[in-house]
Design a protein around this motif. Structure first.
Motif: not given
Length: 355
Positions: A83-85, A339-346, A348-355
């Motif tokens: 949601e924050h682009d 929701k985890l993939q779209y950063k709508l939920a925490e 807690k696994f550390g799976w998402t990586v910011k570009i």
């Protein structure tokens, strides 16, 4: 194996983006591609400097070994915009590791992390406007490698091309999915390349899938090649079965792909207190569970579809309809995972990586 000056990536930008010509509300999966692509060649035993350039066709020798001996591998990944682009990748390290396992099995050179990961982040960042916000909107990422060395002698190529292309996407499957259990054809065999994400694995599925579609089924649940008694995968996806209160899925093997979505679902389900067992489920066991009502869900899992519920299956000319579920485990898991993939939920696994 060595690298030739791959500390940086050369970038040639398009003069005019084609993004304004794309109808993002009516996308056909995998048919539209972004402005840029990454290209990196392997020659003389070393990787050359990666180049990001405008998406375009390229010339290749008719005798290139990819055409004659099928040396081709790929990965399927996605980028998501929150949601924050901000743009995020999901477990790219797992795709990188699996890509090189596929490369080894296909006698191809491993791609260095500096090319795969840095190149992936760079090309996604360059085309980040193609990643649209909103649940269901993604940018599908296709890293792949082909043998470009010329000559029709039956031996591995000495030249390869690694590329990354990007495609804006919405849902992969739509509508109800009915499957037929394979009794003759197999996806893979022990000692083969079933655990590699090799192009030939998928083309070999097309004919039996065509036969299934002619009978009114969207996909096939593959069985083992030796006995056709063990349930393995569903079409191009890993497959899960919920019997009583337990979620079952086949263990990874030489025949079964180590799916990133599969392993994520297993970890996520366990964290939610759902019982999960990785073991072979027998066809007769599934039929019995369908008859006595203990089979409540079947669903496929993969990058493109995420989670695809299956409403029924056919085996030996008999069709078994699954009961409608008010709070289906498949949909609960899909909701939590997306929701985890779209950063709508925490995360807690550390799976998402910011570009």
């Amino acid at each position: 194996m060595s690298l030739k000056n791959t500390n940086e990536i050369d970038i040639v930008r398009v003069k005019t983006s084609k993004i304004d010509t794309v109808d993002f509300e009516n996308l056909t999966f995998g048919n539209v591609f972004t402005d840029h692509m990454l290209v990196c060649d392997f020659k003389d035993g070393a990787w050359e400097k990666p180049l990001i350039k405008p998406y375009e066709p390229f010339m290749i020798d008719p005798s290139a070994k990819v055409f004659h001996y099928g040396q081709a591998i790929f990965e399927g990944m996605k980028a998501y915009k929150d949601e924050h682009d901000d743009v995020w990748l999901f477990r790219p390290d797992q795709n990188f590791e699996r890509f090189n396992k596929s490369a080894i099995r296909m006698a191809m050179p491993e791609v260095p992390e500096s090319i795969f990961m840095d190149g992936l982040k760079a090309v996604v960042d360059l085309d980040r406007d193609w990643v649209k916000k909103g649940m269901g909107n993604t940018l599908y990422l296709r890293p792949f490698m082909i043998a470009i060395g010329s000559g029709v002698i039956a031996q591995p190529s000495t030249q390869y091309r690694f590329m990354i292309i990007l495609s804006p996407a919405k849902s992969y499957y739509s509508g109800e999915v009915k499957v037929i259990i394979a009794e003759h054809y197999s996806r893979a065999a022990n000692g083969g390349i079933g655990a590699a994400k090799a192009a030939g694995n998928y083309s070999a599925q097309f004919y039996p899938q065509k036969l299934a579609q002619e009978k009114g089924f969207q996909q096939i649940i593959w069985t083992d090649d030796a006995t056709h008694t063990k349930l393995e995968e569903a079409g191009t996806m890993n497959v899960f079965f919920k019997i009583n209160d337990t979620l079952y899925t086949a263990p990874t093997s030489e025949r079964i792909l180590d799916g990133v979505t599969r392993k994520s679902i297993i970890e996520l389900a366990k964290s939610e207190g759902i019982k999960v067992e990785e073991r072979s489920v027998l066809v007769n066991e599934l039929v019995t569970a369908a008859k006595d009502g203990s089979l409540t869900e079947i669903f496929g899992a993969g990058t493109a579809a995420v989670v695809s519920p299956i409403v029924g299956f056919q085996y030996k000319e008999h069709y078994y309809e699954l009961p409608k579920q008010e709070n289906a485990t498949a949909l609960i898991i899909k909701d939590k995972l997306t929701k985890l993939q779209y950063k709508l939920a925490e995360d807690k696994f550390g799976w998402t990586v910011k570009i």
